[in-house]
Scaffold this motif. Sequence first.
Motif: not given
Length: 970
Positions: A252-253, A260-263, A278-279
């Motif tokens: 679910v990358v 993650a960006e929102t947090l 993967e990153t």
Amino acid sequence: MMAILKDEAPVALRHEGTRVFESRGWEVDLTKRELRANGSAVPIGSRAFEIIETLVLSAGALVTKDDLTRRVWPGLIVEDNTVQVHVSAIRKALGPDRSILKTVSGRGYRLLGDWEIRQELSTPTAVERGRSESYPFLTNVPVAASALIGRENAVEQLCDLVSAYRLVTLTGPGGIGKTVLASEVARRLFPTSESDVFFVELVSLSDPKLIPSTIADTLNLQLQSDAMSPESVARTIGGRRMLLVLDNCEHVVDAAAVMAETLVRLCPHTTILATSRETLRIDGEFAYRVAALEVPAQHVDVSDDVLEHSAVQLFIARTRSLRTDLGPRSEMLPVIAAICRKLDGMPLAIEFAAARAATLGIEQVAEHLDDRFALLTGGRRTALPRHQTLRATLDWSYELLPEAEQRLLRHLSVFPAGFTLAAAAAVVSSNESSVATGISSLVSKSLVTMDGSEAASRWRLLETVRVYGLEKLVLDNEENETAMRRVVAFYVALFAPFAIESQLQTAIDDLGRYRREIDNLRAGLNWAFSRGGDTALGVELAATVGDFWIAVSMVAECCEWAEKALSEIDPAIDTRWEMVLQCSFGIALLYTQGMTPHARAVLVRALALAQRLEDFHYQLRATCGLWFHSARSMALTDAFAFAREYDEVAQERDIHSRATAAWLVGVPQTYLGHHTQASERLKWAIDNYPVEARRRDMIRLGGDPRASSQAHRTVNLLSQGFLDEASRESRLAVDEARSAGQPTALCASLAWAAGFISLSLGELESANNYGEELIDIAYKHGLRPFHAAGLCVRGTLAVRRGDADVGIGLLRSGLAEMQAARYLLFHPFFRTELAAALGTIGLFDEGVAEINETLRFAVETDYRWFVPEILRTEGELLAVRGSEEPGLIEVLFRRSMNQASTQNALYWELSAATSLAALLRNQHRHGEALAVLSPLYDHFADGLSTPRLREAGHLLHQLRGKNGSESLRD
């Protein structure tokens, strides 16, 4: 179940009002604890922000490292590396303005720039940074099921990174231990982080939209389901201090990246530790690639060294946890090391192997690793389904790939030694640009790794991933056949310079590039000659790489593939490929099996083909091969004829050809006892041979003309009485051969230096060192004839040191091996040593029989140079035995002297004269003895400390004293 931390809450400074420092678009907001660039927040870890806060408040003054650690890590001992990690994180956040954070070497740090305070602020007051006991920090990270092995350094690094960056992503292939490592980091940080620590499992999510609700449920945020979104979750978290572990993001990358960006953007005190194959590829992310556990190198077999590697430690720990009585015996450690190597140090695979070892035994596991996916099952019952078998782990990764990347992965699995972009493009039959994009994607998903050991771009698959991909490939026969045919065609083209005379030197100069492809080359050849392969392509590839095998000293491999290819060729059709293969095969047979009739027949066929095809270069190669065969099997007349034939042609060619001819002629002249002419020829070859051609000639001709000339010239020098020069030249010959980097050339020089010069001159330490090196190198490279010579050196030294029984056994063994290999150059020398050794233990009749047979052989083969010493040794044996025919002994000594004199072999003449003088002395014929020995001894200006000359000098001293006494009596 959540844990509660009830420590006292630390104290921090809170500024009443707002104070923001500004400089050239950068803002440091001390209230919101944000670093902003042109108004946008830049993600940075809490400790890293505290470093910026300390530096900006210093108003450009220097802050020492000690002051910095006291303020940012109060009460803790901090390593230099920890500070450097955080400074690197700040510089990464500053981007093009990274230079404003200046390091003052050995002193501390300074924040440059004109920082202005945008709003003044009242005096700060002390407030709690942590929570009170009534509102403790929470965690749901489970207790560790077992000790984490081999990851202590990684845990320490990650603890530093989590305090320096807002988002750290652990990447790596399935089974590498990302989840276990992230859990341990979370456990380690919880007692000191002054924040909640939550572990959020994403593995079971089939719908990416469920990520916000999963996080909300884990944190017990009590949000309405219709209002569930990344933003609503982030705003509800708000300013809470929190470390959030997002585990298994790969399937679910994209949604995980948005979350993650929102947090990071909306929650200034939330740090994220993610695991994914993967990153996430968002701003501020630090990607930490989880490495495999350490495995012992191939050559490591000492128990203590093996046990130092974390992969072995894990295997042993898990095996013992299942069966306490199954402690590894020392003899099992190399087997365990091999298992760990084959499993690439992957923790999950090693745990599976340990579980199987507990029930089947370690040897059974090692033997069946080729079928690893059937063998390595039975993970822990509590493990995720995809971690219960090795195949399930890889199925999970494979099924997440788009179809084009699945196909690419299957095709890349044909390269056991890794691959270049060109090789990958060839096997996929696509342009390099699109293949590079696919490889890049597979690298980001932890299925392909960059091979960091090479300067050029090269990638590889972990062996377990490669075996999995190969299994998928062979399910489709047509796809597999197409891929392998492309592989073989690619390597035919890549190795083509080895099959083109004008490009051979260029290929040799770039040997490292080709050496890296050996396992890939074998894979291609194995397929080509297998059922369902393409034998025509296999024949072409085997012929193309024949010189390559010789160049990398893998002579046995050259034999194997040439023989397989020749078995597929119709001998009724003369082809260039057959000529090339016959020549390579014949030269290789000389070194692996010796001077056998089969090797000669192969070379005769190669020469006939070269003549019919009018290929001068291969005529020369085959001629040289036949010359070697004749010289080493003691067909010296034939060898001399081959040399003369080539010499006639070479006189009309370049100096390289003439120097080669001088070598070819000088060597048999040495054996024939023409020492003066041979020495001159070989000296001319040494002085005029172009050194830059030696590596090419080692392949083309099967020998090193310069090193061989030096080694053989030592025989001439010693025979002529230039003893110091002979010793010096033998050392130079060995050094010269070492510099060439060719085992065959080095073995030849070592054999002459150890087996003849050092033993003849009594340099026993040098003989031992050279002899042991000879045995070692010959054994490693399968050079049977030279191994036999090394055994004979070892045996001779044992006899001279007083252990005749051991020495005789070694001499017999080495001579038998020489005889079997038909490598007879050293046979008369060591058979003479055997005869003398038999005499030392009283087996005179056996010794005399051996020496008589040696003499017969030397005379029949024109091996004249050693005949004087054979005759002398026979006389000595008869003398020690107490022969009733003293006249016969004297005749043998005089024959030896005459033969040596005819050859201008002063050393052998002196040796025989010393034995004769001793015989005459014992018969009270002192004057005759003196007349025989004195003139010869007086010719020697050097080598007076060698055993033979010391013996001669001592005898002369006795004789001169005796002769003086007799004159006085007269």
